[in-house]
Design a protein around this motif. Sequence first.
Motif, PDB file in Angstrom:
ATOM      1  N   SER A  46       0.834  -1.173  -0.144  1.00 51.80           N
ATOM      2  CA  SER A  46      -0.159   0.024  -0.302  1.00 51.80           C
ATOM      3  C   SER A  46       0.919   1.376  -0.060  1.00 51.80           C
ATOM      4  O   SER A  46       1.755   1.555   1.088  1.00 51.80           O
ATOM      5  CB  SER A  46      -0.925   0.219   1.198  1.00 51.80           C
ATOM      6  OG  SER A  46      -1.925   1.146   1.329  1.00 51.80           O
ATOM      7  N   LYS A  47       0.571   2.101  -1.001  1.00 49.57           N
ATOM      8  CA  LYS A  47       1.529   3.175  -1.205  1.00 49.57           C
ATOM      9  C   LYS A  47       0.587   4.535  -1.084  1.00 49.57           C
ATOM     10  O   LYS A  47      -0.581   4.526  -1.881  1.00 49.57           O
ATOM     11  CB  LYS A  47       2.296   3.052  -2.405  1.00 49.57           C
ATOM     12  CG  LYS A  47       3.620   2.062  -2.223  1.00 49.57           C
ATOM     13  CD  LYS A  47       4.266   2.292  -3.585  1.00 49.57           C
ATOM     14  CE  LYS A  47       5.502   1.565  -3.392  1.00 49.57           C
ATOM     15  NZ  LYS A  47       6.494   1.499  -4.678  1.00 49.57           N
ATOM     16  N   HIS A  48       0.739   5.686  -0.474  1.00 49.27           N
ATOM     17  CA  HIS A  48       0.030   6.678  -0.498  1.00 49.27           C
ATOM     18  C   HIS A  48       0.770   7.963  -0.469  1.00 49.27           C
ATOM     19  O   HIS A  48       2.150   7.874  -0.017  1.00 49.27           O
ATOM     20  CB  HIS A  48      -0.947   6.899   0.618  1.00 49.27           C
ATOM     21  CG  HIS A  48      -2.090   5.666   0.608  1.00 49.27           C
ATOM     22  ND1 HIS A  48      -3.105   5.614  -0.279  1.00 49.27           N
ATOM     23  CD2 HIS A  48      -1.847   4.547   1.320  1.00 49.27           C
ATOM     24  CE1 HIS A  48      -3.805   4.575   0.180  1.00 49.27           C
ATOM     25  NE2 HIS A  48      -3.415   3.777   0.816  1.00 49.27           N
ATOM     26  N   VAL A  49       0.378   9.264  -1.086  1.00 49.25           N
ATOM     27  CA  VAL A  49       1.045  10.578  -0.883  1.00 49.25           C
ATOM     28  C   VAL A  49       0.131  11.318  -0.023  1.00 49.25           C
ATOM     29  O   VAL A  49      -1.211  11.517  -0.535  1.00 49.25           O
ATOM     30  CB  VAL A  49       1.359  10.885  -2.370  1.00 49.25           C
ATOM     31  CG1 VAL A  49       2.213  12.266  -2.320  1.00 49.25           C
ATOM     32  CG2 VAL A  49       2.152   9.859  -3.103  1.00 49.25           C
ATOM     33  N   LEU A  50       0.656  12.129   0.887  1.00 48.81           N
ATOM     34  CA  LEU A  50       0.026  12.942   1.507  1.00 48.81           C
ATOM     35  C   LEU A  50       0.466  14.284   1.415  1.00 48.81           C
ATOM     36  O   LEU A  50       1.684  14.739   1.338  1.00 48.81           O
ATOM     37  CB  LEU A  50       0.065  12.749   2.933  1.00 48.81           C
ATOM     38  CG  LEU A  50      -0.824  13.781   3.952  1.00 48.81           C
ATOM     39  CD1 LEU A  50      -2.155  13.604   3.957  1.00 48.81           C
ATOM     40  CD2 LEU A  50      -0.157  13.531   5.345  1.00 48.81           C
ATOM     41  N   LEU A  51      -0.337  15.151   0.814  1.00 47.58           N
ATOM     42  CA  LEU A  51       0.153  16.739   0.312  1.00 47.58           C
ATOM     43  C   LEU A  51      -0.307  17.568   1.388  1.00 47.58           C
ATOM     44  O   LEU A  51      -1.383  17.569   1.988  1.00 47.58           O
ATOM     45  CB  LEU A  51      -0.618  16.873  -0.968  1.00 47.58           C
ATOM     46  CG  LEU A  51      -0.126  18.374  -1.521  1.00 47.58           C
ATOM     47  CD1 LEU A  51      -0.144  18.151  -3.098  1.00 47.58           C
ATOM     48  CD2 LEU A  51      -1.173  19.387  -1.058  1.00 47.58           C
ATOM     49  N   PHE A  52       0.454  18.394   1.892  1.00 45.37           N
ATOM     50  CA  PHE A  52      -0.177  19.450   2.763  1.00 45.37           C
ATOM     51  C   PHE A  52       0.646  20.832   2.077  1.00 45.37           C
ATOM     52  O   PHE A  52       1.577  21.192   1.924  1.00 45.37           O
ATOM     53  CB  PHE A  52       0.384  19.285   4.153  1.00 45.37           C
ATOM     54  CG  PHE A  52       1.835  18.844   4.289  1.00 45.37           C
ATOM     55  CD1 PHE A  52       3.026  19.769   4.850  1.00 45.37           C
ATOM     56  CD2 PHE A  52       2.161  17.292   4.304  1.00 45.37           C
ATOM     57  CE1 PHE A  52       4.159  19.248   4.824  1.00 45.37           C
ATOM     58  CE2 PHE A  52       3.404  17.118   4.504  1.00 45.37           C
ATOM     59  CZ  PHE A  52       4.550  18.084   4.834  1.00 45.37           C
ATOM     60  N   GLU A  53      -0.191  21.871   2.369  1.00 54.72           N
ATOM     61  CA  GLU A  53       0.131  23.301   1.812  1.00 54.72           C
ATOM     62  C   GLU A  53      -0.012  24.405   3.086  1.00 54.72           C
ATOM     63  O   GLU A  53      -1.148  24.307   3.619  1.00 54.72           O
ATOM     64  CB  GLU A  53      -0.518  23.757   0.621  1.00 54.72           C
ATOM     65  CG  GLU A  53      -0.317  25.189   0.123  1.00 54.72           C
ATOM     66  CD  GLU A  53      -0.932  25.339  -1.283  1.00 54.72           C
ATOM     67  OE1 GLU A  53      -0.786  26.705  -1.557  1.00 54.72           O
ATOM     68  OE2 GLU A  53      -1.636  24.492  -1.520  1.00 54.72           O
ATOM     69  N   SER A  54       0.882  25.038   3.297  1.00 56.10           N
ATOM     70  CA  SER A  54       0.868  25.823   4.447  1.00 56.10           C
ATOM     71  C   SER A  54      -0.411  26.873   4.357  1.00 56.10           C
ATOM     72  O   SER A  54      -0.471  27.495   3.320  1.00 56.10           O
ATOM     73  CB  SER A  54       2.287  26.690   4.883  1.00 56.10           C
ATOM     74  OG  SER A  54       1.975  27.590   5.794  1.00 56.10           O
ATOM     75  N   GLY A  55      -1.076  26.999   5.252  1.00 56.65           N
ATOM     76  CA  GLY A  55      -2.290  27.767   5.292  1.00 56.65           C
ATOM     77  C   GLY A  55      -3.486  27.520   4.367  1.00 56.65           C
ATOM     78  O   GLY A  55      -4.592  28.368   4.435  1.00 56.65           O
ATOM     79  N   THR A  56      -3.375  26.454   3.749  1.00 61.42           N
ATOM     80  CA  THR A  56      -4.338  26.090   2.692  1.00 61.42           C
ATOM     81  C   THR A  56      -5.096  24.727   2.740  1.00 61.42           C
ATOM     82  O   THR A  56      -6.189  24.651   3.136  1.00 61.42           O
ATOM     83  CB  THR A  56      -4.072  26.100   1.312  1.00 61.42           C
ATOM     84  OG1 THR A  56      -3.069  27.363   1.080  1.00 61.42           O
ATOM     85  CG2 THR A  56      -4.816  25.970   0.264  1.00 61.42           C
ATOM     86  N   ARG A  57      -4.272  23.531   2.852  1.00 63.06           N
ATOM     87  CA  ARG A  57      -5.023  22.370   2.588  1.00 63.06           C
ATOM     88  C   ARG A  57      -4.052  21.277   3.199  1.00 63.06           C
ATOM     89  O   ARG A  57      -2.588  21.513   3.299  1.00 63.06           O
ATOM     90  CB  ARG A  57      -5.562  21.963   1.200  1.00 63.06           C
ATOM     91  CG  ARG A  57      -3.922  22.235   0.398  1.00 63.06           C
ATOM     92  CD  ARG A  57      -4.437  22.141  -1.140  1.00 63.06           C
ATOM     93  NE  ARG A  57      -3.311  22.212  -2.015  1.00 63.06           N
ATOM     94  CZ  ARG A  57      -3.046  21.742  -3.092  1.00 63.06           C
ATOM     95  NH1 ARG A  57      -3.639  20.731  -3.541  1.00 63.06           N
ATOM     96  NH2 ARG A  57      -2.078  22.284  -3.816  1.00 63.06           N
ATOM     97  N   VAL A  58      -4.614  19.991   3.557  1.00 66.18           N
ATOM     98  CA  VAL A  58      -3.901  18.728   3.905  1.00 66.18           C
ATOM     99  C   VAL A  58      -4.825  17.612   3.363  1.00 66.18           C
ATOM    100  O   VAL A  58      -6.049  17.508   3.668  1.00 66.18           O
ATOM    101  CB  VAL A  58      -3.601  18.717   5.383  1.00 66.18           C
ATOM    102  CG1 VAL A  58      -2.841  17.428   5.823  1.00 66.18           C
ATOM    103  CG2 VAL A  58      -2.639  19.686   5.842  1.00 66.18           C
ATOM    104  N   HIS A  59      -4.518  16.921   2.482  1.00 60.17           N
ATOM    105  CA  HIS A  59      -5.300  15.586   1.916  1.00 60.17           C
ATOM    106  C   HIS A  59      -4.060  14.605   1.275  1.00 60.17           C
ATOM    107  O   HIS A  59      -3.382  15.090   0.768  1.00 60.17           O
ATOM    108  CB  HIS A  59      -6.094  16.314   1.228  1.00 60.17           C
ATOM    109  CG  HIS A  59      -5.861  17.067  -0.037  1.00 60.17           C
ATOM    110  ND1 HIS A  59      -5.487  16.387  -1.293  1.00 60.17           N
ATOM    111  CD2 HIS A  59      -5.357  18.194  -0.333  1.00 60.17           C
ATOM    112  CE1 HIS A  59      -5.215  17.344  -2.126  1.00 60.17           C
ATOM    113  NE2 HIS A  59      -4.603  18.337  -1.468  1.00 60.17           N
ATOM    114  N   PRO A  60      -4.740  13.540   1.260  1.00 60.33           N
ATOM    115  CA  PRO A  60      -4.125  12.403   0.415  1.00 60.33           C
ATOM    116  C   PRO A  60      -4.430  12.900  -1.013  1.00 60.33           C
ATOM    117  O   PRO A  60      -5.394  13.466  -1.455  1.00 60.33           O
ATOM    118  CB  PRO A  60      -4.637  10.976   0.537  1.00 60.33           C
ATOM    119  CG  PRO A  60      -5.438  11.577   2.132  1.00 60.33           C
ATOM    120  CD  PRO A  60      -5.810  12.721   1.978  1.00 60.33           C
TER     121      PRO A  60
END
Length: 941
Positions: A46-60
């Motif tokens: 199982s491989k996933h990528v988590l994206l997080f942007e300062s002040g905006t969003r956090v989501h796979p």
Amino acid sequence: MKTRFTVLDIKAALAEIRANLLHHYVLNIYDIDAKTYLLKLRKCASKHVLLFESGTRVHPTEMEWPKNTAPSGFSMKLRKHLKGKRLINASQLGFDRIIDLQFGTSACLDEYHLIIELYDRGNIILCDQDYTILNLLRARTDKATDERFAVRETYPVAQAQPLKEPYLSVEELQENVKPSQVQGNKKKNKNFTIAKQLNSSLGYGTDVIEHFLIEQGLDVATASVVQDPDEILECLQSCYDFLNSNKTNFQGYISTKTADNVLQYVDYQPFLFHQSQSDSTIELERFSLAVDKFYGEIQSQKAEQKMVQAEKAAMKKLENVKLDHMKRLESLKLAQADNVRKAQLIEMNLELVDSALNQVRSALASQIGWEEIEEFLEEGQDEGDPVSIAIRELKLKTNQIVMMLSEPDYDDSDSSSEDEDAFYDSKRAAADKESKTIDASKKALKSAEKKTNESLKNIQTVRQVTKVRKQMWFEKFFWFISSENYLVIAGKDAQQNETIVKKYLKNGDVYVHADIHGASSCIVKNIDPSKPVSPVTLHEVGHAAVCHSAAWNAKCPKRRRRGEYLTTGSFMIRGKKNYLPPSQLVLGFGFLFKLDDASVARHAGERRIKGQANEVEEDDISDLVEIKEENETEPKLEGESDGESDGRFSDEKSEALQFPDTKIDIKYNVEEEVEEIVNVGKGAGKREKTKEEKKGRAKPAWQLEHEQQRAEKDKFRKKRGKAGKEKKMKQKYGDQDEEDRAAMMEFLGSAGAKKQSKKFQRAEKRELKKGGGARGQKKGPKEKKANTFERANEELPPPEVLPEDPDCKAEMVIEQMKEDADEEEITKMLEEEGFVDDDDISMLDQLTGKPTEEDLVHYAVPVVAPLSSLRDYKYHIKFVPGTGKKGKSAKQAVSIFCGKKEARQVEIDLMRAVKDEDMTHNMPGKLKLAGQQVQMYKKKH
């Protein structure tokens, strides 16, 4: 347009992170820009990528986001502390828009917290287990609390605000939400509705409040705390209950609008609110997919703007070159006209010019000073002398004078006629220079246009952020599809060679290997196991096996010496071998395209087996290759771990297809019964010497043969006491038939199972003691061995087909146990490596090398294969061993493909979207492109 997460968005994103990403290990961290980062996670396959942007969003995310070529300092700091750690928890600090990601545990002294702030300008902060700040994206000081956020400071976790309870009475509501604040200056508070006022005091979110206001039957624009206090109180209570619920399953919704015939994304939501039901919406399965699609479209628009700006810059550069060219030509033309005009004026004022020259020359000949000459000139101008009046300036340092003849300069060393000739000569020189400039400028413009076109071609043409393509199971290996639609896979290293033989080699498949050092084990996945693989495909597979070996870099095959010991990825082949025709070190590179389901039928039978189109009868099929082993149904592959592996080989006769006019009857040089070690591992070395050889006393061949025969006899010889024991059992249980014996064993099931298990364990110990233990055999725990024994006992044939000798039966059970243990070990290794336990080849029909104008294609797949299997591809090129680098050659090949006249724009975009590492990971080594396409490309460039 929505720009950042709300409280409800954070709730939905955290629910998805907890469901899918917890207990995953951090593989790596990448940065997209200064505020956006990618966290690559993995757990088994199982491989996933988590994206997080300062002040905006956090989501796979499932999109392929462009990463910076070199990681930033903050990324390196995150890698140092978080790489290899496990994601333990994901939570929200209070009810603030702050997310806390916990990596590692305090028990192991490797606990870290990654805090992501999604309010105001945002921030990303790395803390240890005590929330001491180790690093952060930006240092700041909170003006309200005077709290300082910097390295070595403690992050104020306790200051997080909880979810505020709703107002319980009308008085409390009217005290906190005053009508004057809403109904004040209409121009200033035009859009400041009751929902926004309630959100500013409670923080529930404007969308959530508006949803429940509409549910209460209120108009958001006209609702007031004076006219509708009870409805507003019920609305706030519903908001509180909704946000405080334990809902974990959220869908994704994207609100859209159309402007200038262009679909634009406006908002994304984890819940379909009442105020958005009348709008045009796109419904998705998960909230992260909606966020991915929303920001992916924005990123695509930014990429398109950058592309347009790059095109404008390139065209502006070309225009500047053209403008400079025009200016130079214009200046040369003006110089010509000026020189002609000066010469004409001298002709018209010949006497005046001669008089001025004579006066100045005579004064200089009389050795009069320059200052005195200027004084005489001023006196003559005062007296009205026409010659002195015509002279405007003396440039005695350069032997020139300036006269009133349109302000020309004259050389006072020659006569006026000589000056006239000099101006005409200047005019002719300027004309010659103009013609040369025109010729040179044409070449310069042509070169500038060529460079501009090349720069425009090199501009990234991918106008949208593409979704990450899920790799097919065989892309982990060397692979290609033969010209007859057979899938061929080969190992990249010794471990993969072990995997494909023990996991993917099935009945009916064909194993191909090259008698060259370092060659890969190749497997042909048979489409129809009841029919043999055609000779055309076998020749292509043999070609690939030769090229994926040490011969590619050495440019010459090397024979292997016998007697090498078996390492991982090595096998002992017993039986008859069939040699294929020799092959050259030539490969091809091309592209396959994934077809849409609606376009698959158009390419049916595109890679059919040669001769099937003419419906060849079965009676016309002749024998081609026979793979058979004496006294065995399958040839054996002996590995290092257990002496004899369970390789699967077909025992059928391979048959050749007969064409209408030509009969194919190829007879290979078939050896007698052979036994050879095929070693494709990197650790192949010399054979280990026995104790007798080390002491210099090797056993003769006749003695070894005698010992082997004696061991075979002892194997089935009954041991002392066994005959008497069997006689007593026969007398005691002779009156029982099979049904009575089975019923009695079922009645005494627990005791019988224990005795049987101990019997098998004793048999295993005797076998291991007798063989001295297989070198490299792994010993598992006792419970695992017992389970393996029971599973092996279930899979054994019925008792009547087993030998009567109990020892022989135990030996068979042990062999079955070893095979099951190998299968478990291979399965575990595949899970750790991320391989998909699936050998389905049905997707091959969805891949085509000849896309048409009507086809809808989704992505391009690079292929490295024998050139003969790529002949029918729309995009293919030949390459041979050379000194060129793989990446540069792959880019050159893509440039050649994109320059074809028949290339469609969508195909060009898909080929350019393929990463360099995906194009080169199957290339065997350094290479050189060859063929007519390369020669034509070099002539043009």
